[in-house]
Design an enzyme around this catalytic site. Structure first.
Site, PDB file in Angstrom:
ATOM      1  N   ASP A  22      -7.939  -3.118 -15.480  1.00  9.04           N
ATOM      2  CA  ASP A  22      -7.639  -4.654 -16.479  1.00  9.04           C
ATOM      3  C   ASP A  22      -8.189  -5.838 -15.583  1.00  9.04           C
ATOM      4  O   ASP A  22      -6.862  -5.825 -14.803  1.00  9.04           O
ATOM      5  CB  ASP A  22      -7.232  -5.029 -17.751  1.00  9.04           C
ATOM      6  CG  ASP A  22      -7.598  -4.104 -18.654  1.00  9.04           C
ATOM      7  OD1 ASP A  22      -8.789  -3.078 -18.505  1.00  9.04           O
ATOM      8  OD2 ASP A  22      -7.424  -3.971 -19.734  1.00  9.04           O
TER       9      ASP A  22
ATOM     10  N   ASP B 144     -14.907   3.025 -24.146  1.00  8.12           N
ATOM     11  CA  ASP B 144     -13.516   3.209 -23.515  1.00  8.12           C
ATOM     12  C   ASP B 144     -12.461   4.232 -22.817  1.00  8.12           C
ATOM     13  O   ASP B 144     -13.589   5.046 -23.458  1.00  8.12           O
ATOM     14  CB  ASP B 144     -12.887   2.468 -23.910  1.00  8.12           C
ATOM     15  CG  ASP B 144     -11.632   1.259 -23.181  1.00  8.12           C
ATOM     16  OD1 ASP B 144     -11.485   1.725 -22.226  1.00  8.12           O
ATOM     17  OD2 ASP B 144     -10.812   0.349 -23.602  1.00  8.12           O
TER      18      ASP B 144
HETATM   19  C1  GLA Z   1      -8.715  -1.770 -22.256  1.00 11.63           C
HETATM   20  C2  GLA Z   1      -9.530  -2.365 -21.657  1.00 11.63           C
HETATM   21  C3  GLA Z   1     -10.081  -3.561 -22.040  1.00 11.63           C
HETATM   22  C4  GLA Z   1     -10.442  -3.591 -23.314  1.00 11.63           C
HETATM   23  C5  GLA Z   1      -8.726  -3.124 -24.209  1.00 11.63           C
HETATM   24  C6  GLA Z   1      -9.097  -3.574 -25.736  1.00 11.63           C
HETATM   25  O1  GLA Z   1      -7.520  -2.237 -21.781  1.00 11.63           O
HETATM   26  O2  GLA Z   1     -10.067  -1.426 -20.046  1.00 11.63           O
HETATM   27  O3  GLA Z   1     -11.619  -3.797 -21.227  1.00 11.63           O
HETATM   28  O4  GLA Z   1     -11.356  -3.310 -23.486  1.00 11.63           O
HETATM   29  O5  GLA Z   1      -8.847  -1.469 -23.621  1.00 11.63           O
HETATM   30  O6  GLA Z   1      -7.746  -2.533 -25.506  1.00 11.63           O
END
Ligand code: GLA
Length: 675
Positions: free
Chosen positions: A220, A165
């Site tokens: 996301d 990430d």
């Molecule tokens: C980010 C990523 C998500 C998830 C969250 C976890 O937002 O893009 O897919 O992994 O972190 O905290």
């Protein structure tokens, strides 16, 4: 409908070359450090806990999911990776070794034990961290400046996949941070799929191929139709960057999480597959319905995603929300997705020649959701319901088509009671028309075409004119209409209407269903838009909430309705785009409400966030409009007359930009009706 021709050169090249030629092109252009390790030759398939569990992950969830992969047939369908997302480790590293420590409460047996369990089932284990000082949830350390020790720890545990990430990255360059982890993983000698989760911020499609096996192209996903649409539109133009070992990742699946209809989830799965996206299930499989499982295990659609040619499908045409996407497949077939983004049923498609297929008398057309083969003289079209998808595999074959029945573009169209996205509302005792269309796409004539309707108990349908045809020639359309009447005593609730078609000898049968709502008339006197009283409600994120703000994806998870510091006990918490329809039956006179953006939002909204408008519609007419309301504005008093209207529609729009943090409150609503 105007149709754009796919670049014949592009498609033709992909069709003719196959994977061998593709591999040659790749190795010729690959820079010295390219990640050419034979992993992820097709888009990874598996599970990740984040979309449905957030930080509530533990070893039982992971081992249960692995068990379930085997018992449910998901493993046989190709799902391999069982992936742990954020929050699996303790807050601090081991002071002696500097290594990450699995959270002793949630992973008491450690990650190696989980990996061994998953491997014993013939599956693979994935893990997560961030190219920053901490992960996004900030419950555990990230791997920035600890790349080698963390990569080695993962390899020692037997991890097969790393999602890396982007949170808490100290503004250090992405390429440098992700390359460092690539090299650290390589150094361990263990094959580990490397998933770059950089949210598309530094155009990872331009450099990701040399660094990882897949890269997120967007922020996301959430379990909502607007999110799905926006991510699809961002990911679809990136097709040229995808190929075996290097994929665009439009984020994990939301199929089964409850924020969309089954039809929308089928569109989600179809679009991700035609885009050769990773298929990572994001739902609680232990609670998955048969419908969710049937979507996730659709082998015909999965085969499109996993096709070894590894081409991401491209847009052949997109005309007012009617999308035609095509993906050439290794064996010379072409997969086609007809996706209807709009709120009304539409007939559209393409042709075999526009798909780059050689001229033949006819082609075999496989419907990848009904799993039926038929033949088409060349038209590849469908009657596509609102938010729905028709998906085909088109095969050129000089002879096989002749053994198939002619293909039908077959659909049921019900009138929308009010303009908007609410689908079909059919008051008790009130007649409406149901239109069934049958077009013969086949080379052969369609004989004895007999459409019919399947009705809820006690409902009546009278044909309006002729409904069947003895013979339908190539390209001919049969339009059949019925006048349908629900009984006057029909109780409110959801119903469905089925359209059926039989034709030919010995007989081909098709059927499809549409949902209806029998509305409850609103109560007499003065009421507050009670949650039980609406006919239909659509919301941009999670459900519309009653007497609380929208909150998140789950029902009942809002906060007190608050507009610029003023708290309201009563009202509706929406998230744009939202539409709530009430059945007034001509009995009401007015609606008033105080509207505004809820204080439940990002503490520091940026441009494009937390801006909405509020509208009141009486049947097809807009009778009140708040104008643009932002997070800085106090409540606005909306008021409108409703005399004579059959339906009231209250709408929260996205205010012309994105729907990010667009929580709109309808506070202290007062609906006044006669008895
Ligand atoms: C980010 C990523 C998500 C998830 C969250 C976890 O937002 O893009 O897919 O992994 O972190 O905290």
């Amino acid at each position: 409908m105007p149709r754009r021709r796919l670049s014949a050169a592009l498609l033709g090249l992909a069709l003719l070359t196959g994977s061998t030629a593709l591999a040659i092109t790749e190795s010729m252009t690959a820079p010295a450090h390219a990640l050419d390790d034979g992993l992820a030759r097709t888009p990874p398939m598996g599970f990740n806990d984040w979309n449905s569990f957030g930080c509530n992950v533990d070893e039982k969830l992971i081992t249960d999911t692995a068990d379930y992969f085997v018992s449910s047939g998901l493993k046989d369908a190709g799902y391999t990776y069982v992936n742990i997302d954020d929050c699996w480790a303790a807050h601090d590293r081991d002071p002696q070794t500097g290594r990450l420590v699995p959270n002793p409460q949630t992973f008491p047996h450690g990650i190696k034990w989980v990996a061994d369990y998953v491997h014993a089932k013939g599956l693979k284990l994935g893990i997560y961290t961030s190219a920053g000082t901490q992960t996004c949830a900030k419950t555990m350390p990230g791997a920035l400046d600890h790349e080698e020790v963390d990569a080695q720890t993962f390899a020692d545990w037997g991890v097969d996949y790393l999602k890396y990430d982007n949170c808490n990255n100290q503004d250090r360059p992405a390429l440098e941070r992700y390359t460092k982890m690539r090299d650290a993983l390589k150094k361990t000698g263990r094959p580990i799929v490397f998933s770059i989760c950089e949210w598309g911020q530094n155009k990872p499609w331009e450099w990701g191929k040399d660094v990882g096996h897949l890269w997120r192209t967007t922020g996301d996903i959430s379990d909502s139709w607007p999110s799905l649409l926006s991510i699809f539109k961002q990911n679809v133009p990136l097709a040229p960057y995808a190929g075996p070992g290097h994929w665009n990742d439009p984020d994990m699946l939301e199929v089964g999480n409850g924020g969309m209809t089954a039809r929308e989830y089928r569109s989600h799965f179809s679009l991700w597959s035609i885009m050769a996206a990773p298929l990572l299930i994001g739902t609680d499989l232990r609670k998955a319905t048969p419908e969710t499982l049937s979507i996730l295990t659709n082998k015909d659609v999965i085969a499109v995603d996993q096709d070894p040619l590894g081409t991401q499908g491209t847009v052949l045409a997109s005309d007012n929300g009617h999308w035609v996407l095509a993906k050439p497949l290794k064996n010379g077939d072409v997969a086609v997705t007809l996706f209807n983004e709009t709120d009304t049923t539409a007939t559209f498609g393409t042709t075999a020649s526009a798909l780059g297929l050689p001229k033949r008398p006819a082609y075999v057309l496989r419907d990848l959701w009904t799993h039926k083969d038929a033949e088409t003289a060349g038209t590849v079209s469908g009657v596509v319901p609102a938010h729905g998808t028709v998906m085909y595999r088109v095969r050129r074959d000089s002879r096989a088509w002749a053994f198939q029945p002619p293909a039908a573009a077959f659909g049921l169209d019900l009138p929308s009671a009010v303009t908007g996205i609410s689908g079909t509302i059919t008051p008790a005792g009130r007649a409406f028309t149901a239109d069934v269309t049958t077009t013969n796409l086949g080379r052969a004539p369609m004989l004895n075409a007999r459409p019919s309707l399947g009705l809820p108990t006690g409902w009546k349908a009278e044909p309006v004119g002729r409904t069947g045809a003895a013979i339908l020639r190539t390209g001919a359309t049969l339009k059949s209409r019925w006048r349908v009447t629900p009984p006057a005593s029909e109780p409110p609730g959801a119903r469905s209407l089925t359209a059926r078609l039989s034709y030919g000898l010995p007989g081909t049968r098709l059927s499809l269903a549409e949902d209806l709502v029998v509305p409850k008339p609103v109560p007499g006197g003065t009421t507050d838009l009670g949650a039980d009283d609406w006919a239909t409600a659509h919301n941009g994120y999670g459900p519309v909430e009653h007497n609380m703000s929208n909150g998140g994806a789950k029902p009942g998870d809002g906060k007190p309705l608050t507009i610029n510091g003023t708290v309201y006990a009563k009202g509706l918490g929406t998230h744009a785009p939202a539409e709530i329809v009430y059945y007034l039956n001509g009995r009401c006179t007015s609606l008033t409400a105080d509207v505004g953006v809820d204080d439940e939002r990002d503490p520091r909204p940026v441009a494009g966030q937390s801006t909405v408008t509020f509208e009141i519609w009486a049947d097809g007419t807009k009778v009140a409009d708040s104008g643009l309301r932002t997070w800085q504005d106090g409540a606005f008093h909306l008021s409108s007359g409703l005399t004579g209207a059959s339906y009231l529609r209250i709408v929260t729009t996205i205010g012309g930009d994105t729907n990010s943090y667009d929580r709109g409150d309808w506070a202290i609503p007062v609906l006044t009706c006669g008895s």
